[in-house]
Design a protein around this motif. Structure first.
Motif, PDB file in Angstrom:
ATOM      1  N   GLY A  20      35.791  -0.795 -19.423  1.00  0.00           N
ATOM      2  CA  GLY A  20      35.146  -2.072 -19.153  1.00  0.00           C
ATOM      3  C   GLY A  20      33.804  -1.858 -18.482  1.00  0.00           C
ATOM      4  O   GLY A  20      33.029  -0.982 -18.868  1.00  0.00           O
ATOM      5  N   LEU A  21      33.525  -2.642 -17.449  1.00  0.00           N
ATOM      6  CA  LEU A  21      32.253  -2.564 -16.738  1.00  0.00           C
ATOM      7  C   LEU A  21      32.396  -1.971 -15.344  1.00  0.00           C
ATOM      8  O   LEU A  21      31.526  -2.134 -14.495  1.00  0.00           O
ATOM      9  N   ALA A  22      33.507  -1.256 -15.108  1.00  0.00           N
ATOM     10  CA  ALA A  22      33.716  -0.608 -13.809  1.00  0.00           C
ATOM     11  C   ALA A  22      32.698   0.513 -13.618  1.00  0.00           C
ATOM     12  O   ALA A  22      32.266   1.154 -14.573  1.00  0.00           O
ATOM     13  N   GLU A  23      32.320   0.753 -12.361  1.00  0.00           N
ATOM     14  CA  GLU A  23      31.413   1.847 -12.065  1.00  0.00           C
ATOM     15  C   GLU A  23      32.093   3.184 -12.363  1.00  0.00           C
ATOM     16  O   GLU A  23      33.263   3.383 -12.030  1.00  0.00           O
ATOM     17  N   PRO A  24      31.390   4.130 -12.995  1.00  0.00           N
ATOM     18  CA  PRO A  24      31.994   5.439 -13.253  1.00  0.00           C
ATOM     19  C   PRO A  24      32.122   6.261 -11.986  1.00  0.00           C
ATOM     20  O   PRO A  24      31.518   5.943 -10.955  1.00  0.00           O
ATOM     21  N   GLU A  25      32.912   7.314 -12.073  1.00  0.00           N
ATOM     22  CA  GLU A  25      33.044   8.248 -10.958  1.00  0.00           C
ATOM     23  C   GLU A  25      31.683   8.844 -10.618  1.00  0.00           C
ATOM     24  O   GLU A  25      30.848   9.111 -11.506  1.00  0.00           O
ATOM     25  N   SER A  26      31.448   9.084  -9.326  1.00  0.00           N
ATOM     26  CA  SER A  26      30.176   9.680  -8.911  1.00  0.00           C
ATOM     27  C   SER A  26      30.177  11.194  -9.083  1.00  0.00           C
ATOM     28  O   SER A  26      29.122  11.804  -9.299  1.00  0.00           O
ATOM     29  N   ALA A  27      31.361  11.829  -9.013  1.00  0.00           N
ATOM     30  CA  ALA A  27      31.444  13.280  -9.163  1.00  0.00           C
ATOM     31  C   ALA A  27      31.222  13.670 -10.623  1.00  0.00           C
ATOM     32  O   ALA A  27      31.559  12.905 -11.531  1.00  0.00           O
ATOM     33  N   PRO A  28      30.675  14.847 -10.870  1.00  0.00           N
ATOM     34  CA  PRO A  28      30.479  15.290 -12.257  1.00  0.00           C
ATOM     35  C   PRO A  28      31.816  15.419 -12.981  1.00  0.00           C
ATOM     36  O   PRO A  28      32.852  15.686 -12.356  1.00  0.00           O
ATOM     37  N   PRO A  29      31.819  15.240 -14.298  1.00  0.00           N
ATOM     38  CA  PRO A  29      33.052  15.405 -15.053  1.00  0.00           C
ATOM     39  C   PRO A  29      33.429  16.880 -15.170  1.00  0.00           C
ATOM     40  O   PRO A  29      32.573  17.764 -15.059  1.00  0.00           O
ATOM     41  N   SER A  30      34.689  17.140 -15.410  1.00  0.00           N
ATOM     42  CA  SER A  30      35.124  18.520 -15.599  1.00  0.00           C
ATOM     43  C   SER A  30      34.796  18.970 -17.018  1.00  0.00           C
ATOM     44  O   SER A  30      34.632  18.145 -17.924  1.00  0.00           O
ATOM     45  N   PRO A  31      34.699  20.274 -17.263  1.00  0.00           N
ATOM     46  CA  PRO A  31      34.491  20.768 -18.629  1.00  0.00           C
ATOM     47  C   PRO A  31      35.569  20.288 -19.592  1.00  0.00           C
ATOM     48  O   PRO A  31      35.275  20.008 -20.761  1.00  0.00           O
ATOM     49  N   LEU A  32      36.809  20.165 -19.122  1.00  0.00           N
ATOM     50  CA  LEU A  32      37.881  19.676 -19.982  1.00  0.00           C
ATOM     51  C   LEU A  32      37.630  18.230 -20.413  1.00  0.00           C
ATOM     52  O   LEU A  32      37.881  17.864 -21.565  1.00  0.00           O
ATOM     53  N   THR A  33      37.140  17.422 -19.506  1.00  0.00           N
ATOM     54  CA  THR A  33      36.851  16.022 -19.847  1.00  0.00           C
ATOM     55  C   THR A  33      35.769  15.943 -20.912  1.00  0.00           C
ATOM     56  O   THR A  33      35.841  15.122 -21.830  1.00  0.00           O
ATOM     57  N   ARG A  34      34.766  16.796 -20.805  1.00  0.00           N
ATOM     58  CA  ARG A  34      33.708  16.803 -21.814  1.00  0.00           C
ATOM     59  C   ARG A  34      34.278  17.149 -23.198  1.00  0.00           C
ATOM     60  O   ARG A  34      33.943  16.508 -24.197  1.00  0.00           O
ATOM     61  N   LEU A  35      35.148  18.139 -23.246  1.00  0.00           N
ATOM     62  CA  LEU A  35      35.765  18.509 -24.526  1.00  0.00           C
ATOM     63  C   LEU A  35      36.600  17.371 -25.086  1.00  0.00           C
ATOM     64  O   LEU A  35      36.533  17.050 -26.273  1.00  0.00           O
ATOM     65  N   ARG A  36      37.409  16.748 -24.223  1.00  0.00           N
ATOM     66  CA  ARG A  36      38.289  15.667 -24.690  1.00  0.00           C
ATOM     67  C   ARG A  36      37.492  14.439 -25.130  1.00  0.00           C
ATOM     68  O   ARG A  36      37.879  13.749 -26.070  1.00  0.00           O
ATOM     69  N   LEU A  37      36.366  14.169 -24.448  1.00  0.00           N
ATOM     70  CA  LEU A  37      35.544  13.027 -24.856  1.00  0.00           C
ATOM     71  C   LEU A  37      35.026  13.221 -26.271  1.00  0.00           C
ATOM     72  O   LEU A  37      35.080  12.301 -27.095  1.00  0.00           O
ATOM     73  N   ALA A  38      34.499  14.409 -26.562  1.00  0.00           N
ATOM     74  CA  ALA A  38      34.000  14.674 -27.911  1.00  0.00           C
ATOM     75  C   ALA A  38      35.109  14.502 -28.943  1.00  0.00           C
ATOM     76  O   ALA A  38      34.893  13.929 -30.023  1.00  0.00           O
ATOM     77  N   GLU A  39      36.317  14.961 -28.626  1.00  0.00           N
ATOM     78  CA  GLU A  39      37.444  14.808 -29.544  1.00  0.00           C
ATOM     79  C   GLU A  39      37.816  13.345 -29.727  1.00  0.00           C
ATOM     80  O   GLU A  39      38.080  12.893 -30.852  1.00  0.00           O
ATOM     81  N   CYS A  40      37.819  12.584 -28.643  1.00  0.00           N
ATOM     82  CA  CYS A  40      38.180  11.164 -28.723  1.00  0.00           C
ATOM     83  C   CYS A  40      37.176  10.385 -29.561  1.00  0.00           C
ATOM     84  O   CYS A  40      37.560   9.529 -30.360  1.00  0.00           O
ATOM     85  N   LEU A  41      35.891  10.668 -29.376  1.00  0.00           N
ATOM     86  CA  LEU A  41      34.876   9.959 -30.149  1.00  0.00           C
ATOM     87  C   LEU A  41      35.047  10.219 -31.643  1.00  0.00           C
ATOM     88  O   LEU A  41      34.893   9.313 -32.464  1.00  0.00           O
ATOM     89  N   ALA A  42      35.384  11.457 -32.006  1.00  0.00           N
ATOM     90  CA  ALA A  42      35.623  11.757 -33.422  1.00  0.00           C
ATOM     91  C   ALA A  42      36.875  11.046 -33.920  1.00  0.00           C
ATOM     92  O   ALA A  42      36.904  10.527 -35.043  1.00  0.00           O
ATOM     93  N   LEU A  43      37.908  10.982 -33.090  1.00  0.00           N
ATOM     94  CA  LEU A  43      39.182  10.389 -33.515  1.00  0.00           C
ATOM     95  C   LEU A  43      39.092   8.891 -33.761  1.00  0.00           C
ATOM     96  O   LEU A  43      39.796   8.354 -34.616  1.00  0.00           O
ATOM     97  N   ILE A  44      38.255   8.207 -33.010  1.00  0.00           N
ATOM     98  CA  ILE A  44      38.182   6.748 -33.166  1.00  0.00           C
ATOM     99  C   ILE A  44      37.086   6.329 -34.140  1.00  0.00           C
ATOM    100  O   ILE A  44      36.804   5.144 -34.276  1.00  0.00           O
ATOM    101  N   SER A  45      36.481   7.305 -34.829  1.00  0.00           N
ATOM    102  CA  SER A  45      35.348   7.027 -35.711  1.00  0.00           C
ATOM    103  C   SER A  45      35.645   7.502 -37.129  1.00  0.00           C
ATOM    104  O   SER A  45      36.530   8.326 -37.366  1.00  0.00           O
TER     105      SER A  45
END
Length: 266
Positions: free
Chosen positions: A190-215
């Motif tokens: 939604g429109l919640a503020e994101p975390e201020s801490a940097p994302p983990s390398p695992l989160t970056r990998l999973r985000l790329a996978e999720c974007l491909a999966l929903i597209s």
């Protein structure tokens, strides 16, 4: 309109680019980029940089601005310009449904992003069609969205950094798309503020996978019960379930994958 020229180092103090966004709105850069933190709602998915935190706030902003849409659910991106100053005060971009994979020999990203705001030449409503194709590398270093799939590998003449890590891609005097650097940093729901801490390398990998999966085309294969697509989906779901760091972002991504499984499981 003449193509914009990327500024040289000698232009630092007077950086100014004029170009067109949407169907026909001329704009020029200012020294006032948006101060708000980008929010990447992966559940939509869309990137918003604006002062509002809910739809009521969006409606209030509409009362003091002009831009690319004046109603909810329009098939365009939202750009909000202040009625008095004509400066950009907010923007929201939808991530398009078509995933464009990387190819060998892809050219460099082009010039570095230059921080700037925008001022419209005139206080007129305009159309800002949504991008149609996107690319996100496997490490989610950059999310790039373009108005036409044929532009995905085009090197822009300029990258106008209208907010932290969010840049407009300009070519031949017009905006051809936009990019978000390190999109995992801004993942939220939604429109919640994101975390201020940097994302983990695992989160970056999973985000790329999720974007491909929903597209497209992978999401179509999931809907058609393709075994390889479902194997990929289940692997991502398992990896998210077992991830033990960056839990807030992890939970948002897991929600997206879980919904995909729930909607299309036989």
């Amino acid at each position: 309109m003449a193509p914009c020229r990327p500024p040289s180092r000698s232009d630092e103090a007077t950086f100014m680019v004029k170009f067109t966004i949407g169907d026909a709105l001329p704009v020029e850069t200012t020294r006032n980029p948006l101060a708000h933190t980008p929010r990447f709602d992966i559940t939509t998915p869309a990137v918003t940089v604006a002062q509002y935190a809910d739809m009521a706030g969006r409606e209030r902003l509409l009362g003091t601005t002009f831009g690319s849409t004046q109603w909810l659910w329009a098939a365009s991106d939202d750009a909000f310009f202040d009625q008095e100053s004509r400066e950009l005060v907010g923007i929201s971009f939808f991530v398009p449904p078509l995933f464009a994979p990387a190819h060998a020999g892809v050219p460099s990203a082009g010039p570095p992003s230059r921080s700037a705001g925008l001022r419209a030449d005139a206080g007129e409503a305009f159309e800002l069609p949504q991008a149609t194709a996107f690319r996100c590398d496997p490490e989610a270093a950059e999310l790039r969205c373009v108005q036409d799939p044929g532009l995905i590998d085009v090197v822009p003449d300029a990258r106008i950094g209208i907010a932290r890590d969010l840049a407009l891609l300009v070519r031949d005097g017009r905006m051809i798309g936009w990019s978000l650097t390190d999109p995992a940093r801004y993942v939220t729901s939604g429109l919640a503020e994101p975390e201020s801490a940097p994302p983990s390398p695992l989160t970056r990998l999973r985000l790329a996978e999720c974007l491909a999966l929903i597209s497209e085309p992978l999401v179509e294969a999931v809907r058609d019960q393709d075994p390889d697509a479902w194997r990929t989906l289940r692997q991502t779901e398992r990896a998210l379930r077992e991830q033990s760091d960056d839990l807030r972002r992890r939970d948002v991504l897991y929600e997206v994958v879980g919904r995909l499984i729930e909607d299309h499981a036989s």
